[in-house]
Structure formats: C-alpha cells, structure tokens
Design a protein around this motif. Sequence first.
Motif, mmCIF file in Angstrom:
data_model
loop_
_atom_site.group_PDB
_atom_site.id
_atom_site.type_symbol
_atom_site.label_atom_id
_atom_site.label_comp_id
_atom_site.label_asym_id
_atom_site.label_seq_id
_atom_site.Cartn_x
_atom_site.Cartn_y
_atom_site.Cartn_z
ATOM 1 N N GLY A 1 -5.882 -5.248 8.801
ATOM 2 C CA GLY A 1 -6.055 -5.780 7.450
ATOM 3 C C GLY A 1 -6.972 -4.919 6.605
ATOM 4 O O GLY A 1 -6.702 -4.674 5.422
ATOM 5 N N LEU A 2 -8.071 -4.445 7.201
ATOM 6 C CA LEU A 2 -8.986 -3.574 6.468
ATOM 7 C C LEU A 2 -8.319 -2.249 6.098
ATOM 8 O O LEU A 2 -8.526 -1.718 5.000
ATOM 9 C CB LEU A 2 -10.239 -3.306 7.305
ATOM 10 N N GLU A 3 -7.521 -1.706 7.035
ATOM 11 C CA GLU A 3 -6.798 -0.467 6.732
ATOM 12 C C GLU A 3 -5.855 -0.667 5.558
ATOM 13 O O GLU A 3 -5.737 0.210 4.683
ATOM 14 C CB GLU A 3 -6.023 0.004 7.965
ATOM 15 N N ALA A 4 -5.170 -1.819 5.548
ATOM 16 C CA ALA A 4 -4.245 -2.093 4.446
ATOM 17 C C ALA A 4 -4.987 -2.220 3.121
ATOM 18 O O ALA A 4 -4.533 -1.708 2.089
ATOM 19 C CB ALA A 4 -3.442 -3.355 4.740
ATOM 20 N N LEU A 5 -6.145 -2.879 3.127
ATOM 21 C CA LEU A 5 -6.939 -2.992 1.906
ATOM 22 C C LEU A 5 -7.423 -1.623 1.444
ATOM 23 O O LEU A 5 -7.384 -1.296 0.251
ATOM 24 C CB LEU A 5 -8.153 -3.905 2.156
ATOM 25 N N ALA A 6 -7.892 -0.819 2.406
ATOM 26 C CA ALA A 6 -8.402 0.509 2.060
ATOM 27 C C ALA A 6 -7.319 1.395 1.476
ATOM 28 O O ALA A 6 -7.595 2.265 0.641
ATOM 29 C CB ALA A 6 -9.009 1.169 3.302
ATOM 30 N N ALA A 7 -6.070 1.165 1.904
ATOM 31 C CA ALA A 7 -4.947 1.962 1.401
ATOM 32 C C ALA A 7 -4.374 1.391 0.112
ATOM 33 O O ALA A 7 -3.354 1.880 -0.389
ATOM 34 C CB ALA A 7 -3.851 2.040 2.464
ATOM 35 N N GLY A 8 -5.017 0.337 -0.426
ATOM 36 C CA GLY A 8 -4.548 -0.261 -1.670
ATOM 37 C C GLY A 8 -3.386 -1.208 -1.487
ATOM 38 O O GLY A 8 -2.645 -1.474 -2.443
ATOM 39 N N SER B 1 -3.454 -1.577 13.528
ATOM 40 C CA SER B 1 -3.376 -0.559 12.478
ATOM 41 C C SER B 1 -2.401 -1.024 11.408
ATOM 42 O O SER B 1 -1.437 -1.734 11.697
ATOM 43 C CB SER B 1 -2.911 0.791 13.051
ATOM 44 N N ALA B 2 -2.665 -0.619 10.177
ATOM 45 C CA ALA B 2 -1.724 -0.897 9.092
ATOM 46 C C ALA B 2 -0.569 0.099 9.173
ATOM 47 O O ALA B 2 -0.712 1.190 9.726
ATOM 48 C CB ALA B 2 -2.423 -0.790 7.741
ATOM 49 N N TRP B 3 0.566 -0.282 8.627
ATOM 50 C CA TRP B 3 1.727 0.603 8.664
ATOM 51 C C TRP B 3 1.606 1.662 7.575
ATOM 52 O O TRP B 3 1.489 1.356 6.384
ATOM 53 C CB TRP B 3 3.001 -0.212 8.476
ATOM 54 N N GLN B 4 1.630 2.919 8.003
ATOM 55 C CA GLN B 4 1.512 4.039 7.070
ATOM 56 C C GLN B 4 2.818 4.825 6.966
ATOM 57 O O GLN B 4 2.837 5.917 6.401
ATOM 58 C CB GLN B 4 0.400 4.991 7.541
ATOM 59 N N ALA B 5 3.910 4.300 7.530
ATOM 60 C CA ALA B 5 5.221 4.957 7.513
ATOM 61 C C ALA B 5 5.199 6.324 8.181
ATOM 62 O O ALA B 5 5.974 7.215 7.817
ATOM 63 C CB ALA B 5 5.747 5.071 6.079
ATOM 64 N N ASP B 6 4.296 6.507 9.162
ATOM 65 C CA ASP B 6 4.218 7.776 9.872
ATOM 66 C C ASP B 6 4.614 7.651 11.343
ATOM 67 O O ASP B 6 4.459 8.590 12.122
ATOM 68 C CB ASP B 6 2.803 8.356 9.781
ATOM 69 N N GLY B 7 5.128 6.454 11.723
ATOM 70 C CA GLY B 7 5.577 6.259 13.097
ATOM 71 C C GLY B 7 4.481 5.915 14.081
ATOM 72 O O GLY B 7 4.748 5.773 15.280
#
Length: 444
Positions: free
Chosen positions: A341-348, A276-282
């Motif tokens: 990586g895909l999550e990070a791309l999707a989140a810009g 998972s990409a880091w979303q700063a939500d823990g």
Amino acid sequence: MDTRRLKLVYLAVVLGLTLVWWAGVPSDTWGQGFWAIRRGLLYYSGLMAIGLMSVAVTLAARPVQIERALGGLDKFYRLHKWLAITATLFGVCHWLIEITPRSMVRRGWVEAPVRAPRAAEVATGFDPFRDLHELAAGVGEWSLYLLLALVAIALWKRFPYRRFFQAHRLLAALYLVLVFHSAILMGPIYWSQPIGPLLGVLMAAGSIAALLSLFRRIGKAHRAVGTIESLTHHAESGVLEVVLRLSTAWPGHRAGQFAFIDFGGAEGAHPFTIASAWQADGRLTFGIKALGDYTRALPGQLFVGQTVNVEGPYGRFDFHALQGRQIWVAGGIGITPFIAGLEALAAGGGKATVDLVYSTRAANAALLERLHRLADAGGARLHLLETPKDGVLDAERLAALIPDWKDANLWFCGPSGFGRGLRRALTARGLPAANFHQELFEMR
C-alpha cells in the motif's frame, strides 16, 4: 464484508435450502406417526447434507466471479469451512436417523412399520432409482465414515499442510460418490418437488468443482510462471523476503491482495500476501514468516533461479482503491500488505490520508528504514510500537495516537485474536462496524 454479513450469507444458504425443502413436504406428514416423521427427517437431513456440501465444494474451487459479492477469497473460504462442518453434522444426523429406529425396534421400544403389500412388478428396461438403489445405499454409510475422518484431518491445524491438501483432493472424490448416493436415493418424488431442481443445480456445480480439483485444474486460468530473482533472510525476525520475476502474463494486482505460490514438491501451493505494488515490470515480492515446519524450512530449500508457479491475485483487502481517510494497523508479519500500500501511494496510485500503526516484538532495521522512506514518499504517517518497551496496542492507545479515528476506515492485518479484540473495543467506542476491515487469512 465483515464476519457478521458473512454469517448472514451462511444463514441464508441454510434457511433457503430448508424453506425450499419445506415447500414440497405434504402437510399431513407430521401427523402420521413416528415412522412418517422419521422418513421426513431422514430426507431433510440427507438433502441438507448434500446441498450444503455442494455449495462448500463449489466455493473451494475459488470462483472469482463471486469474490466481490462475498468480500474476497479469504471470506468465502471461511464460509466454505462453516458450510462443510454443517454439512457433515447433517450427514451424521442423517445416519443416526437411519440406524437408531432399527435399534429401537429390536429393543421393543417402537413397533416395526407396517408396509402395505405391493403388487408384483415386472422389471422393464433400466430404472436407476430401482436398479441402483442397493448400490447407492451401500456406499452411503462407508462414505460417511471416510468423510468424518477427512474432515477431522482438514480441521486439525497441527496436521501437516500437505496432508490437508491431499485430504481435500480425496474429499472431492468422496463428494462425487455422495452425489451418486443422493441422486439415486432422492427418488422420483423428491426430484419432482421444488428441492429437486435446486439440488440438481448445486450438485452439478459441485461436481464440476470436484472434477477440477481431482484433475488439478483449480485456478489454472489465473496461474503464472516465474523464477526467484532474489532471496533475503532476516533471521532476527524469521522473515524470508522472496522476489519473483514472472515470465508469463500477470493481470496486475491491487495493494493488499495475495497469491498462492507453489515452490514445487509434494507440499502444494500456499497463500502469501503480496508485499509489493504492481509496477508492470513482472516483479512480485513476498515476505514469508517462519510460522511452521514448511515456512521454517524454506530459507534452506529455495535458491535464486528456481522456477515457481503463482496463482492469483485474490482478495478484497485493497484499501478501497487508496481513497479517503484510512488507518492501517499491522501486527508482526501483517505489515506485508501495507508495504504494498505504501509503495502504491509513493508511486501516486492513490490519494488516501493514511496513518500506519505497526506493532511488533522486534523491529527489523532494514524494514523500518524502508517503511519510513515509503511513508515519507507517499505522505503517510508511521507510528511504531515495539511491544517489549512500548506495550501492547489497544483501542485507548490507538485513539490517543490518532484523534480522528472514528472518521476513518481501519484496515487490520495481523494475529486474528489481536484483530478481534481491537475490533470489539473500537466498535464499542463508536467506530462503525463496516469501517473495520480484517483479512480472514486462515485457509483451514
């Protein structure tokens, strides 16, 4: 850093120690007969053994300060393994050089060395090189026998991981014994030569690392505590999806990095790629493939709300900050870093132009739906190959799927043999070796 550059680092360490030792060897050593040559080789093999072992033990402590220079934790664990094996071989040579001439003397093949009579010495005060010499020499031989046994355990991949983990802790204690052996038997002469200060620094660093291991302090500054928030077992693919919610500080991670997870018990921490990409939500997600007894048992052992310890993040398999033209190739469970990586791309989180090629025996419907959704959101193109009906991915197939492959950075995660074969074929066809990135995810 590819394995070729890693091999250059390995050779630089071995040759560097050799050259520093050679700089202090008297020029007439090799012309003074059998026993002088034997003495020179005895010291060389012993100094190389403890020097290389010191570097290996230091790397085992996971010093993140040098992770960038060596291309990631997975890379310097490979270097750690090479150095440890080489150090053990030098240790065996050291032992053989010590005992073989004695047998040769008994058989009459060589004459015993003639020792010049020494004037009577009166002991005054404590001299470690004199008073501890016999003890240091005595522990050396038995330490070598134990070292060989522990290294064999560490290298035997069918040996349970928890025993491998325990063997490494014993190796740390054994290393400290060998530091004592080496420091005393080097004697004042070698300590005054160029090799002495260098080995002193290496043994000091190795001793600190060994003590960190013995007191379970390795990686302590990078640990976080969390609980299992959800568990999803995909029985058809043998993958357990674990979502953690951290309750202590986490520095964040880049897509493609991994962490060590300790679920409790005697097994110790295992490395798993963060899916998972880091979303700063823990939250951290891991996809754990059932590849051995330990991972096969996890679905029946873990439970929601369970406390876990996480250490990391580690690794440099990070897609160059998601910039430029890239091809991602995943084999089986190797899809996990690319989900992040895909999550990070999707989140810009990046502007890379990405083709993701996913080769698998059995595609999971829920995973495929997620991959398509993330690829669409991030502007990536997804290519799915199910090997039973589509065949095995090779360089020719890849070139047909992605015509501009020579202009891209290629990131591979999957079975190591698959990756090596693809790398050889693509570089032979013109892909720059520096553009092929592969996680060397083998910790033993």
